[in-house]
Enzyme design. Structure first.
Site, PDB file in Angstrom:
ATOM      1  N   LYS A   1      56.634  48.999  24.331  1.00 54.41           N
ATOM      2  CA  LYS A   1      56.449  50.435  24.168  1.00 54.41           C
ATOM      3  C   LYS A   1      56.855  50.820  22.756  1.00 54.41           C
ATOM      4  O   LYS A   1      57.854  50.319  22.231  1.00 54.41           O
ATOM      5  CB  LYS A   1      57.303  51.181  25.204  1.00 54.41           C
ATOM      6  CG  LYS A   1      57.139  52.696  25.200  1.00 54.41           C
ATOM      7  CD  LYS A   1      57.965  53.322  26.310  1.00 54.41           C
ATOM      8  CE  LYS A   1      57.828  54.838  26.344  1.00 54.41           C
ATOM      9  NZ  LYS A   1      58.604  55.439  27.448  1.00 54.41           N
TER      10      LYS A   1
ATOM     11  N   SER B   1      56.223  58.376  30.702  1.00 57.75           N
ATOM     12  CA  SER B   1      55.726  58.298  29.338  1.00 57.75           C
ATOM     13  C   SER B   1      55.292  56.894  28.913  1.00 57.75           C
ATOM     14  O   SER B   1      54.692  56.722  27.860  1.00 57.75           O
ATOM     15  CB  SER B   1      56.817  58.791  28.373  1.00 57.75           C
ATOM     16  OG  SER B   1      57.961  57.937  28.447  1.00 57.75           O
TER      17      SER B   1
ATOM     18  N   SER C   1      59.825  57.317  33.766  1.00 57.06           N
ATOM     19  CA  SER C   1      58.775  56.900  32.838  1.00 57.06           C
ATOM     20  C   SER C   1      58.376  55.437  32.890  1.00 57.06           C
ATOM     21  O   SER C   1      57.436  55.029  32.218  1.00 57.06           O
ATOM     22  CB  SER C   1      59.178  57.251  31.398  1.00 57.06           C
ATOM     23  OG  SER C   1      59.119  58.638  31.218  1.00 57.06           O
TER      24      SER C   1
END
Length: 486
Positions: free
Chosen positions: A76, A151, A175
């Site tokens: 990420k 997210s 997330s």
């Protein structure tokens, strides 16, 4: 190779069925061919990845292969990576190249893992749909008209589409778990402090936690063994021995006590999601587990408490982005105040600005006691709810999200978007570990089962999830997207 799990690929490398270069090149080819439709990656580091793959092949040939040697992964874009852009999905950091590796990145490199690139995300991890990225929204490989969740939506979509076998995400209010549910993969949020936050760009420092996203619980166990552990550079990381999670997967479920929080099965839960989750729980009963209803009475206060605490911490953490030391800087400022105002107005997106404003308001004089301190008191009540529940049962189970993935652009109202995290946020407030595993479908969109355990009981959590995956095949389902490319 793209349909194999991380553990299957590790076995293939050990058996010499293919080389790390062949494996990583195959994954890079899929990214090049397919990610234009998904937008799951912000940066792809092909040249470095192939060099790392060659190094892993050489290490294996000399009998010196580490745990993740030669396995392709994605990170990420919130984890600092030396020499590679770390954008956090924001214009503010579009040109920021970190001078060091985050601890988890360092550990993956030391274990021989090969990063193929950085995945898309909601800006500064603020969002539940991956529509808040400066680099555009990510699409769900199960249905390109749907969101992947957020997210960590880029990581979830990349794994679900078979672009990488596993990825790292972060979880502040759901997330990792919510996008894992929306994309039909497995995602683990460890106990707060289990994984170092050093080099992970901060959103809400008392809630953020990095963790693995992969096909299976066994894959997550392999990754967690690598990234967990104490770090002197992170004062919130906990000095506890890291178990051999993989060795503890094969556990009997006979007599396991499962609690179903009644608050997780009330109004707002999609009927198809509830049906899938209850069918999954029947599987556990068939494996010898005992099920009872429990109560988490302060669940309804989790979202309001979270949206005081998290924005307050974000307001403080994001104050450093002012155009002075790094990141975006406005052109031709007239004075220092103009530099601050225009840099932040240009660099931050709407959702980030909204949360900074909320946070600054709650921390301001006259409101601190009424909002922030009250929210922290509620947080303690929520934590106690979980402690009381775990006095009665071993694990808790319920839906990861109240609905399957919704359509891109469907959630225009911020509050309705925030409600998507109603079953995940309390877990972060309490600091306990949680995992989402694939448990069926609502229409053509995946449904996730969330399993929760006491602090630092990741071994139990992974074992419970693994046994479910041994008895079902939901984790083996693959989207039609990308199937034409073998």
């Amino acid at each position: 190779m793209h349909d194999k799990t991380l553990t299957e690929l590790a076995a293939g490398l050990r058996a010499g069925e293919f080389s790390s270069r062949e494996l990583c090149q195959s994954a890079l080819d899929r990214i090049q061919r397919l990610d234009g439709d998904l937008n799951s990656f912000i940066s792809v580091t092909a040249e470095q990845a192939l060099a790392d793959a060659d190094a892993a092949d050489q290490a294996r040939a000399s009998g010196d292969a580490a745990a993740l040697a030669g396995l392709p992964l994605a990170l990420k874009d919130i984890f600092c990576t030396q020499g590679v852009r770390t954008s956090c999905g924001s214009k503010m950091l579009d040109s920021f190249v970190a001078p060091y590796d985050a601890t988890v990145v360092e550990k993956i490199r030391q274990a021989g893992g090969v990063s193929l690139g950085k995945t898309n995300m909601d800006e500064f991890a603020m969002g539940s749909s991956n529509e808040n990225s400066f680099y555009g929204p990510v699409k769900n490989p199960w249905d390109l008209s749907a969101v992947p969740g957020g997210s960590s939506g880029g990581s979830a979509a990349a794994v679900a589409a078979g672009l990488v076998p596993a990825a790292l995400g972060t979880d502040t209010g759901g997330s990792i778990r919510q996008p894992a549910a929306f994309c039909g993969i497995t995602g683990l949020k460890p106990t707060y402090g289990r994984v170092s936050r050093y080099g992970m760009v901060a959103y809400a420092s008392s809630l953020d936690q990095g963790g693995p996203m992969a096909r299976t619980a066994a894959d997550c166990a392999l990754l967690l063994e690598t990234i967990a552990g104490h770090d002197v550079r992170d004062s919130t990381s906990v000095a506890r021995v890291v178990p051999d999670y993989s060795a503890e997967l094969d556990t009997s479920l006979a007599g396991l006590k499962i609690g179903l929080p009644k608050e997780y099965f009330g109004d707002g839960l999609d009927p198809e999601v509830e049906t899938a989750v209850r069918e999954a729980i029947k599987v556990y009963e068939s494996l010898g587990a005992k099920v009872c209803e429990v109560s988490l009475p302060h669940t309804h206060l989790a979202i309001p408490a979270y949206y005081v605490i998290a924005p307050a911490e974000a307001s403080s953490n994001l104050s450093r982005y002012d155009g002075v030391r790094f990141g975006h800087r406005c052109e031709d400022p007239t004075d220092l105040e103009d530099l601050y105002k225009r840099t932040r107005a240009e660099g931050f997106g709407e959702e980030v600005k909204r949360r900074i404003l909320i946070g600054t308001h709650t921390l301001s004089e006259g409101f601190f006691d009424a909002y922030y301190l009250k929210a922290q008191q509620v947080r303690r009540l929520i934590r106690q709810d979980f402690l009381d529940a775990f006095d009665e049962v071993d694990v808790l189970m319920g839906p990861t999200a109240p609905t399957p993935a919704f359509d891109l652009g469907a959630q225009k109202d911020p509050v309705s978007m925030y409600l998507q995290d109603i079953y995940t946020i309390a877990v972060n407030l309490a600091g306990i570990p949680g995992i989402s595993v694939p448990a069926g479908f609502a229409g053509n969109r995946p449904v996730g089962l969330q399993v929760l355990a006491p602090h630092f009981a990741e071994a139990q959590l992974l074992g419970v999830a693994h046994q479910f995956q041994q008895a079902t095949d939901w984790h083996l389902k693959r989207p039609a997207f990308g199937k034409e490319m073998a």
